[in-house]
Scaffold this active site. Structure first.
Site, PDB file in Angstrom:
ATOM      1  CE  LYS A  11      62.351  62.693  28.072  1.00 31.91           C
ATOM      2  NZ  LYS A  11      62.923  62.925  29.402  1.00 31.91           N
ATOM      3  CD  GLU A  37      51.268  49.853  29.114  1.00 29.14           C
ATOM      4  OE1 GLU A  37      50.476  50.087  30.050  1.00 29.14           O
ATOM      5  OE2 GLU A  37      51.160  48.880  28.354  1.00 29.14           O
ATOM      6  CB  CYS A  57      50.514  53.427  36.125  1.00 28.30           C
ATOM      7  SG  CYS A  57      51.181  51.760  36.197  1.00 28.30           S
ATOM      8  CD  GLU A  76      47.680  58.870  37.065  1.00 28.08           C
ATOM      9  OE1 GLU A  76      47.995  59.671  36.171  1.00 28.08           O
ATOM     10  OE2 GLU A  76      48.116  57.707  37.117  1.00 28.08           O
TER      11      GLU A  76
END
Ligand code: NAD
Length: 503
Positions: free
Chosen positions: A192, A267, A303, A403
């Protein structure tokens, strides 16, 4: 000058996207479509099928059948290796086309193609790297523990059907980090892509088929996470979920996988620190490198971007000046223009989130050095946000802890090495860090003390054979290297008695 993607779209021949189920490209059974709005121009550049629950079920069933009854898991190593290498070559041949499609997806500029880590070339290398494990990852034979005469052998079996879920920001590398070890190990896959980077991934899948991956081994379901992703992670036919994306969705996947005890690799995000000591070989360069992560390519939407700079007080002002210089050099616009170095934020929701963090930083008393607002004028059609630097940030504040996923640097001063390590580790994340120092002992001392998956000394990069992943809430498991390949296998022990008493 208005930014428009329609000419590029026509040149690349981008048409509508479809699902891939059991080797056939088709629309969703509910005939729903997602309209992709380009983040730089605000134009509708394409549409693709949204998978319904029955399409997800069909895709998992096809992958299940290809695993339980098909040739792929039993295929000789030589053939599987050849397909993976052939695919790596196809990726390299189609690098320009893929970079163009990515620019239409997420507006990452073509100029960023030279950065190895997120390039098509890196993705190809990941396939070559994992092709190398196919005939090397196996088991061992072990001696009897408590007497008796038997042979005990361990085997590594493919784990089964893998649900691979991708984020939007680095589709080439992240596709490769999942598909290469999964396919190399003999698994079948339901993929996906992110709804914000679908077209480049669909082309990558077409090339997989061209390389010789049989029907049903890789299936693709497209559409939003809340429906398509949800149906996939909850499907009982899935053995493993391999996810890259936000911590919030990662946490939800852990919860959702508990019932079926699905294997999970995650992750996730980070709040990685760049730690700049006064004895850094070049403070200006350290500042440019750090701010470069926020003003080049992904505009901080990476990231492992180092969005928290811990800077020793003696060189604090020098660092801020260097970072400001880098911020001033950022260029925006049409991602196909070679002079454009940075991308917009991916969507209006992210624009709102980043603006909210800036507001919070101001409220919490940090000093806004530059930026802090959306770009307007000729950039008003897109989600462009000015490179932003906050100084005197309190390490416990929201800006230093969360973040942001945008071009916002939080600069925190420190006095001693101990304080720097304590501040660096005071986070729920632990993906990466860079230590800038000329002192080799300090470099190693700090690297060992940092709770992060990858630590760079005076620079940072990722390579296909190096394990990459997070401590703490930055993830579970590693991608790259042998451990990544083994994560798509289950270990099995087989016992063979050699004497009749044991039978
Ligand atoms: P996201 O979590 O919003 O989405 C990631 C994927 O999950 C998308 O395909 C999305 O459709 C899907 N999804 C969303 N909700 C879901 C649900 N309920 N069930 C199943 N799937 C669902 O992340 P994003 O905005 O695409 O990417 C940004 C995030 O990814 C950042 O946090 C970034 O740090 C992280 N990231 C991590 C790495 C790494 O290697 N550690 C690499 C790239 C990005």
């Amino acid at each position: 000058m208005t930014i428009s993607m329609l000419g590029h779209r026509d040149e690349l021949g981008l048409t509508e996207g479809q699902l891939l189920v059991d080797g056939a490209w088709r629309d969703g059974t509910e005939n729903e479509q997602w309209t992709h709005v380009h983040p730089a121009s605000g134009e509708e550049v394409g549409r693709f099928a949204v998978a319904g629950e029955s399409d997800v079920d069909a895709a998992v069933t096809a992958a299940r059948r290809a695993f339980d009854e098909g040739d792929w898991p039993k295929m000789r190593a030589r053939e599987r290796i050849a397909i993976l290498h052939r695919y790596a070559d196809l990726l390299r041949e189609h690098a320009d086309e893929l970079r163009g499609l990515q620019a239409l997806d997420n507006s990452v500029p073509l100029s960023f193609g030279g950065i190895y880590t997120t390039s098509v070339g890196a993705a190809a290398d990941v396939f070559d790297h994992h092709a190398g494990w196919v005939d090397k990852v196996g088991g061992e034979t072990l001696p009897p523990y408590q007497g008796g005469d038997h042979i005990a052998a361990t085997f590594r079996e493919p784990i089964g059907v893998v649900a691979a879920i991708l984020p939007w920001n680095a589709p080439f590398l992240l596709f490769a980090q999942k598909l290469a070890p999964a396919l190399g190990a003999g698994c079948t896959v339901v993929l996906k892509p992110s709804e914000y980077a679908t077209f480049s991934v669909l082309r990558m899948v077409e090339l997989l088929i061209e390389a010789g991956v049989p029907a049903g081994v890789v299936n693709v379901v497209t559409g939003p996470g809340a429906t398509v992703g949800e149906a996939l992670i909850n499907h009982p036919g899935v053995n493993k979920i391999s996810f890259t994306g936000s911590r919030a969705v990662g946490k939800h996947i852990v919860e959702a996988s508990a019932d079926g005890m699905k294997r999970v690799s995650l992750e996730l995000g980070g709040k990685s620190p760049a730690i700049v000591f006064a004895d850094a070989p070049n403070v200006g360069l350290a500042a440019m490198t750090t701010m470069g992560g926020l003003t080049l390519g992904l505009s901080g939407q990476g990231c492992v971007v180092q969005s928290r700079a811990l800077v020793q007080r003696e060189v604090y002002e020098e660092f801020l000046a260097g970072a400001q210089g880098m911020a001033a050099g950022a260029t925006y616009g049409d991602p196909f223009d070679p002079g454009v170095l940075a991308c917009p934020l991916i969507n209006s929701r992210q624009l709102e989130r980043v603006s909210g963090y800036v507001e919070q930083g101001n409220k919490d008393g940090a000093r806004l050095v530059t930026g802090g607002e959306r770009l307007d004028g000729e950039y008003a059609s897109g989600n462009f946000f000015a490179p932003t630097i906050f100084a005197e940030v309190d390490n416990t504040s929201v800006l230093a802890q969360e973040e942001v996923f945008g071009p916002v640097l939080a600069v925190v001063p420190f006095d001693t090495e101990e304080e720097a390590i304590r501040l660096a580790n005071d986070t729920k994340y632990g993906l990466g860090a860079t230590v800038f120092t000329s002192d080799v002992s300090r470099a190693f001392r700090a690297s060992r003390a940092l709770r992060a998956g990858t630590v760079g000394i005076n620079g940072f990069t990722l390579e296909p054979h190096l394990p990459f992943g997070g401590f703490n809430q930055s993830g579970l498991g590693r991608e790259g290297g042998r451990e990544a390949f083994e994560a798509y296998t289950e270990q099995k022990t087989v016992l063979l008695p050699l004497t009749e008493e044991l039978m």
